[in-house]
Scaffold this active site. Structure first.
Site, mmCIF file in Angstrom:
data_model
loop_
_atom_site.group_PDB
_atom_site.id
_atom_site.type_symbol
_atom_site.label_atom_id
_atom_site.label_comp_id
_atom_site.label_asym_id
_atom_site.label_seq_id
_atom_site.Cartn_x
_atom_site.Cartn_y
_atom_site.Cartn_z
ATOM 1 N N ASP A 504 0.936 -1.152 -0.075
ATOM 2 C CA ASP A 504 -0.058 0.028 0.023
ATOM 3 C C ASP A 504 0.863 1.372 -0.103
ATOM 4 O O ASP A 504 1.842 1.238 0.531
ATOM 5 C CB ASP A 504 -0.926 -0.101 1.243
ATOM 6 C CG ASP A 504 -1.591 1.339 1.445
ATOM 7 O OD1 ASP A 504 -2.629 1.300 0.885
ATOM 8 O OD2 ASP A 504 -1.046 2.002 2.228
ATOM 9 N N TRP A 576 -3.348 9.233 5.697
ATOM 10 C CA TRP A 576 -3.731 7.974 5.483
ATOM 11 C C TRP A 576 -3.228 6.957 6.575
ATOM 12 O O TRP A 576 -3.185 5.917 6.498
ATOM 13 C CB TRP A 576 -3.326 7.460 4.010
ATOM 14 C CG TRP A 576 -4.645 8.112 3.180
ATOM 15 C CD1 TRP A 576 -5.333 9.108 3.419
ATOM 16 C CD2 TRP A 576 -4.172 7.919 1.695
ATOM 17 N NE1 TRP A 576 -5.852 9.500 2.346
ATOM 18 C CE2 TRP A 576 -5.557 8.922 1.224
ATOM 19 C CE3 TRP A 576 -3.471 7.237 0.848
ATOM 20 C CZ2 TRP A 576 -5.608 8.924 -0.093
ATOM 21 C CZ3 TRP A 576 -3.933 7.473 -0.591
ATOM 22 C CH2 TRP A 576 -4.837 8.208 -1.193
ATOM 23 N N GLU A 679 -6.688 13.594 -11.145
ATOM 24 C CA GLU A 679 -7.755 12.917 -11.675
ATOM 25 C C GLU A 679 -8.832 13.841 -12.273
ATOM 26 O O GLU A 679 -9.087 15.062 -11.704
ATOM 27 C CB GLU A 679 -8.388 12.164 -10.205
ATOM 28 C CG GLU A 679 -9.716 11.613 -10.765
ATOM 29 C CD GLU A 679 -10.414 11.000 -9.525
ATOM 30 O OE1 GLU A 679 -9.926 9.648 -9.032
ATOM 31 O OE2 GLU A 679 -11.359 11.649 -8.860
ATOM 32 N N HIS A 707 -10.791 3.408 -11.810
ATOM 33 C CA HIS A 707 -11.594 2.699 -10.868
ATOM 34 C C HIS A 707 -12.528 1.559 -11.380
ATOM 35 O O HIS A 707 -13.191 0.900 -10.987
ATOM 36 C CB HIS A 707 -12.233 3.588 -9.733
ATOM 37 C CG HIS A 707 -11.548 4.377 -9.180
ATOM 38 N ND1 HIS A 707 -11.518 5.632 -9.178
ATOM 39 C CD2 HIS A 707 -10.433 4.161 -8.244
ATOM 40 C CE1 HIS A 707 -10.617 6.191 -8.390
ATOM 41 N NE2 HIS A 707 -9.885 5.063 -7.791
ATOM 42 N N CYS A 739 -5.112 7.706 -12.211
ATOM 43 C CA CYS A 739 -4.539 7.189 -10.958
ATOM 44 C C CYS A 739 -3.651 6.008 -11.234
ATOM 45 O O CYS A 739 -3.638 5.503 -12.482
ATOM 46 C CB CYS A 739 -5.408 7.087 -10.015
ATOM 47 S SG CYS A 739 -4.925 6.979 -8.243
HETATM 48 N N1 GLN Z 1 1.607 6.057 -7.090
HETATM 49 C C1 GLN Z 1 0.491 5.684 -6.826
HETATM 50 C C2 GLN Z 1 -0.163 4.685 -7.545
HETATM 51 O O1 GLN Z 1 -0.043 4.585 -8.712
HETATM 52 C C3 GLN Z 1 -0.697 6.709 -6.482
HETATM 53 C C4 GLN Z 1 -1.911 6.261 -5.996
HETATM 54 C C5 GLN Z 1 -2.793 7.331 -5.536
HETATM 55 O O2 GLN Z 1 -2.937 8.436 -5.942
HETATM 56 N N2 GLN Z 1 -3.853 6.980 -4.606
HETATM 57 O O3 GLN Z 1 -0.623 3.737 -6.835
HETATM 58 ZN ZN ZN Z 2 -4.300 8.897 -7.530
#
Ligand code: GLN
Ligand code: ZN
Length: 767
Positions: A504, A576, A679, A707, A739
């Site tokens: 993670d 987080w 995003e 997603h 992302c």
């Molecule tokens: N570098 C991370 C990935 O690609 C960025 C993830 C994120 O912005 N939540 O997983």
């Molecule tokens: Zn992201």
């Protein structure tokens, strides 16, 4: 007797049963009935646990297969037409709205291709809700195709001998948290109040008929700065929701300060109010003053957002203040918010240092805390529990684990110049152009590539010790090589190593930094079936040794193209993680900034000179209300990022990435990254395209939704970018996804990225 109340319990199950079942269902491995049976089992376990702990007011309808806001949209028939035309089963409509659906035609069913609704942060938490999306043609009514969830779950609990208080998101928040669909952009969601109220009324009447005398109605938007036309709606809404045949309502707020909106709710005909006194104890006198003589006061005193043990002595003192003010019969001891944001049970943590474990309380423990405090203020003897609690609180305050004098000394050396790049962006750009010689419309990805089953299996083997460190490294290197070769093959310009070694993006760093503790089973829902296991910041933070250099250097050794070093930014690590509550967020972020600065410098020295520092959580940390706290936050958030990234040469290209939220371009500008990726793919409001158009440095707007498994065609990319380039200077524009790709499968990643790269090539030919 003072009553105890839990506003909601995590629904994921102690062993992530819900994730396993939903994902198995999506893969066609279990039937819908099997999925529903898992849901039923989880609800039953949660209700019984609370009942046995002695909670007086237990929530129902806090369960969801995806998201509680999405559930309401389905129930109220706020379903955009694009999801209804395929004749899907109700639960598949729900999932299609939540995560998109792309399905090939079969002999009996037509092909399905529909994108997900927008997903946004739930206030300042790391939970994400699916944004209700309304159009002029939205026709609110009770959609009973999947039953009536709040009523059904109330009945389900009743059958188990548990009398619950159903929870529903209130009408004003439901509308305000929504948005207009792309065909109805002139629609202001709040204008739909009159249309939605009869449906609320019908639902509430059905609950009452089923035997629910009480309903918890959440109006969390009361902690935001609300426009006048929204404030004024509360009175109208709640006057419409009283009646003989309707349950009593407890109006619930959490995560912040209600005072600026008190006038809007001070005359509401509800049975009681709930306030979050963990977050804002100072609002007590003013909020208590609005209660009429019969209204109850639910005192949110056990933190629903963090994992620290409640200080019983302090909490009890606070509740006693409430009792003195309104009388014991009218006080309820409660969690500050739903416990959705905390892990399920500390008892599953067998590997935690017992000294540290003794400082924590997870959802199951918090349930008991609420009960114990309620007992104590009612005069029952819980002196043993109180004494044990006092000992834990004292142990943490006095522990040397929390304090590192070296870190504190270094913190004092931070200056503005330490947090400033050598030269301003235009000068950096000149040297970077020369060094990297990238084409127009450079293409890149955000970092992660699919976290395949194979990767997870090998990581597990390594954690369990069934393969050696060497074997694991060989495996990771092979993964990195696959990712590098693939990117070269399809023609990406700035590569990534794919992050196969990371469980993670925050935990990976937490595990390597000093000052963190981490759990083995402390999962918390982030969205849908995606859960995170936040590390816990227990003390001053420092970096014993470099954390990412090995993998990045290996990846770079395989190719002539630049490979981005990949780090998680200080604010995101802070946001987080479960933060400390004994020092400020600012102190924690700056300590993280210093630790990351060392990593950035080490990467640069090792020849990794394009470095991305992700800050997807920067927006969620923004204090919910405008004012001093917010401007302070913006300063220290940007400063901690710049502390991390300013120790490098002009020719080193710093990237940053943001997602999941409505960002303010000014906040992003203050970080002074050379390239940012944002995003974007699900933003269909043309005004949003404008928002970043004067961004002075380079920018990539996410071109597809990661997603969702659906694959956009090259033509779709081209159409999208043509729109964007009407407002963005071509010379500044990068091509990238929304992302990281970790949750996706290889086949769709291959196709989507290939289409994206080919679209960029087309544009290069044109410009
Ligand atoms: N570098 C991370 C990935 O690609 C960025 C993830 C994120 O912005 N939540 O997983
Ligand atoms: Zn992201």
């Amino acid at each position: 007797m003072v009553q105890s109340s839990v506003l909601g319990f995590p629904r994921i199950g102690g062993q992530r049963e819900l994730k396993k079942a939903t994902e198995a269902y999506w893969q066609g491995k279990i039937t819908v009935d099997e999925l529903l049976a898992t849901g039923k089992q989880l609800r039953s376990t949660n209700w019984k646990l609370q009942k046995e702990a002695g909670v007086d007011i237990i929530a129902s309808n806090d369960f969801s297969y995806y998201d509680q806001v999405l559930d309401l949209s389905l129930l109220f028939n706020a379903i955009p037409e694009r999801y209804t035309k395929f004749d899907l089963a109700p639960i598949d409509v729900l999932f299609a709205m939540g995560r998109g659906l792309q399905r090939k035609a079969t002999e009996t069913t037509a092909a399905v291709d529909v994108t997900a609704l927008e997903m946004v942060k739930w206030f300042d938490s790391n939970y994400h809700y699916v944004r209700p999306t309304f159009s002029h043609s939205t026709e609110f009514k009770l959609n009973t195709s999947a039953g009536i969830k709040p009523v059904d779950e109330f009945n389900e609990a009743k059958a188990l001998g548990v009398h619950t208080r159903p929870v529903i998101l209130g009408p004003v928040s439901y509308l305000y948290l929504g948005k207009a669909d792309k065909d109805s952009l002139d629609l202001e969601p709040i204008s739909l109040l009159e249309k939605v109220l009869p449906v609320y009324k019908e639902l509430l009447a059905k609950l009452k008929a089923a035997g629910a005398e009480q309903v918890q109605i959440d109006e969390p938007i009361l902690v935001l700065d609300l426009p006048e036309n929204v404030q004024s709606k509360f009175q109208q809404a709640y006057e419409a929701l009283v009646g003989e045949d309707l349950p009593e309502l407890t109006l619930t707020t959490y995560f912040g300060d209600v005072r600026p909106n008190l006038a809007a709710i001070s005359k509401l005909p509800v049975a009681g109010f709930h306030f979050d006194f963990v977050r804002v104890p100072a609002q007590f006198d003013e909020v208590a003053a609005i209660l009429s003589k019969d209204q109850k006061l639910s005192v949110g005193i056990v933190d629903g957002r963090n994992i620290w043990k409640t200080d019983f002595a302090k909490a009890s003192e606070f509740v006693k203040k409430a009792i003195a003010k309104v009388g014991a019969e009218r006080v309820v001891v409660a969690t500050s918010s739903s416990l959705l944001h905390t892990p399920v049970d500390l008892e599953f943590e067998t590997k935690l240092d017992p000294v540290i474990k003794d400082w924590f309380s997870f959802a199951t423990q918090k349930v008991s805390e609420v009960v114990t405090i309620a007992k104590e203020v009612s005069g029952e003897d819980v002196s043993k529990e109180f004494a044990a609690n006092a000992a834990s609180i004292k142990s943490r305050t006095e522990s040397s684990i929390t304090t590192n004098p070296k870190v504190q000394e270094r913190l004092a050396t931070i200056t503005e110049s330490l947090a400033t790049r050598q030269s301003p962006f235009p000068e950096r750009l000149t040297v970077q152009k020369e060094k990297y010689n990238l084409p127009l419309f450079p293409t890149t990805t955000i970092g992660s590539f699919p976290q395949t089953k194979d990767i997870r299996i090998n990581r597990n083997k390594f954690t369990k010790g069934t393969i050696t460190a060497e074997e694991y490294e060989t495996f990771i290197n092979k993964e990195i090589e696959t990712v590098i070769r693939f990117q070269e093959e399809i023609g990406l310009d700035v590569l990534v190593h794919g992050e196969p070694e990371r469980n993670d993006m925050v935990q990976y760093f937490g595990e390597q930094l000093q000052g963190f503790a981490f759990t083995t089973n402390g999962w918390v829902q982030s969205y849908g079936s995606r859960y995170v296991r936040p590390p816990i910041i227990v003390g001053d933070v420092s970096r014993p040794k470099n954390m990412t250099v090995k993998e990045s250097v290996y990846a770079q050794s395989l190719t002539k193209l630049p490979v981005k070093g990949m780090l998680t930014g200080p604010v995101t690590i802070l946001r987080w993680s479960f933060p400390r509550d004994d020092v400020s967020g600012k102190v924690q972020a700056l300590q993280l900034g210093l630790a990351l600065r060392d990593e950035v410098t080490d990467l640069e020295a090792a020849g990794i000179t394009v470095i991305q520092v992700d800050e997807p959580a920067i927006r969620e940390g923004l204090p919910l209300r405008a004012g001093q706290e917010r401007s302070d936050y913006l300063n220290w958030a940007a400063q901690s990022f710049r502390v991390a990234t300013s120790g490098v040469d002009n020719s080193t290209q710093i990237h940053s990435h943001f997602c999941y939220s409505d960002l303010d371009p000014n906040h992003i500008k203050a970080l002074d990254a050379d390239v940012v990726s944002i995003e974007f793919s699900k933003k269909d409001d043309p005004n949003y395209i404008q928002e970043f158009s004067d961004y002075p440095n380079h920018i990539g707007l996410g071109l597809f939704d990661i997603h969702s498994p659906r694959i956009p065609s090259k033509e779709e990319f081209i159409a999208r970018v043509e729109e964007i380039l009407k407002v963005y200077p071509a010379a500044n524009f990068w091509f990238n996804p929304d992302c990281g790709l970790k949750t996706r499968g290889w086949p769709e990643v291959k196709e989507s990225l290939t289409n994206m790269v080919n679209a960029a090539k087309d544009f290069r030919a044109k410009y």
